[in-house]
Design an enzyme around this catalytic site. Sequence first.
Site, PDB file in Angstrom:
ATOM      1  N   ASP A   1       0.843  -1.189   0.000  1.00 42.30           N
ATOM      2  CA  ASP A   1       0.000   0.000   0.000  1.00 42.30           C
ATOM      3  C   ASP A   1       0.883   1.246   0.000  1.00 42.30           C
ATOM      4  O   ASP A   1       2.031   1.208   0.468  1.00 42.30           O
ATOM      5  CB  ASP A   1      -0.881   0.038   1.262  1.00 42.30           C
ATOM      6  CG  ASP A   1      -1.901  -1.088   1.309  1.00 42.30           C
ATOM      7  OD1 ASP A   1      -2.213  -1.638   0.244  1.00 42.30           O
ATOM      8  OD2 ASP A   1      -2.371  -1.397   2.421  1.00 42.30           O
ATOM      9  N   MET A   2       0.323   2.363  -0.451  1.00 41.31           N
ATOM     10  CA  MET A   2       1.074   3.611  -0.494  1.00 41.31           C
ATOM     11  C   MET A   2       1.671   3.953   0.880  1.00 41.31           C
ATOM     12  O   MET A   2       2.828   4.360   0.990  1.00 41.31           O
ATOM     13  CB  MET A   2       0.163   4.758  -0.950  1.00 41.31           C
ATOM     14  CG  MET A   2       0.850   6.110  -0.986  1.00 41.31           C
ATOM     15  SD  MET A   2      -0.194   7.445  -1.608  1.00 41.31           S
ATOM     16  CE  MET A   2      -1.113   7.840  -0.119  1.00 41.31           C
TER      17      MET A   2
END
EC number: 5.4.99.-
Length: 300
Positions: A134-135
């Site tokens: 995920d970012m």
Amino acid sequence: MSHIKKIVPKEYEGRKIREYLKEDLGLSSRLIRSASIDKRIYVNNKAVKMNYILKGEENILIDLMKEESQNIDPENIPIDIVYEDEDIIVVNKSPNMVVHPTKRHQSGTLANALMYYFKESNQKCIVRLVSRLDMDTSGLIIIGKNQYAHMELSKDMSENKIEKRYLAVVHGHMKDTEGTIDLPIYRPEEEGTIRRVIDERGQRSITHYKVVERFKDSDLVECLLETGRTHQIRVHLSSQGHPIWGDTLYGLEEDSEIIKRQALHAYGLDFKSPRTKKELSLRADLPEDIRVLIETIRME
């Protein structure tokens, strides 16, 4: 040059080279077809077609490099390279960095940074992601530098042969200092939602955990993934009443005043090199923001 060199075993004498490449080397039909079209498969230094009949104990060479392009602009963004060889590169991704360009994030991604690195180091590679994060999750990501490495490691990933270890700082104390969470994760059919839930309609999801350090009202927890579902660790820990610090999607909004993203770091990868089958054990230290969080709650 990145290539595979082999001497054909005597038992393949009289058989087509295509059969040897698939059965003995485990190469995919797609890779074989691509290399054959580009004339990158050689027997005794001569390019051959896939109906070539082997004579046994011949020298085979498969050139893994091919001219490829990717619609990703190179950008001069620093990257933390933890390991690199002719087949793979493993980087320690910074928090708040998107892995691959999207409609919302068309630049500033890890892929943009890698394309710049490949260009500057004169490597004719494209970005072949074996793993993703995920970012807002920091830590280790594997990138294949050729089709063969990506194929081998993607297969290992699907067969759970790559150990992925994470560290998370959670609210409260886990009931047991170690254990396994085996609960199905489901994506509700709601337009625009990215949130996952525990639901029997979902895919089986397994997270092994161990408390590494206990604070006044928080735990530092190591998680070993047996499956790799989207948001798996975040959903599983939250389902136990122990959301990750900074995780406003599955936890507490007020955490954002202390840490600006979920305190989750992919710190460890254990897997075999796709070419040599040598065991690789790679680690990445906790980033600054999680270290500051730990010091803050340690002093409470």
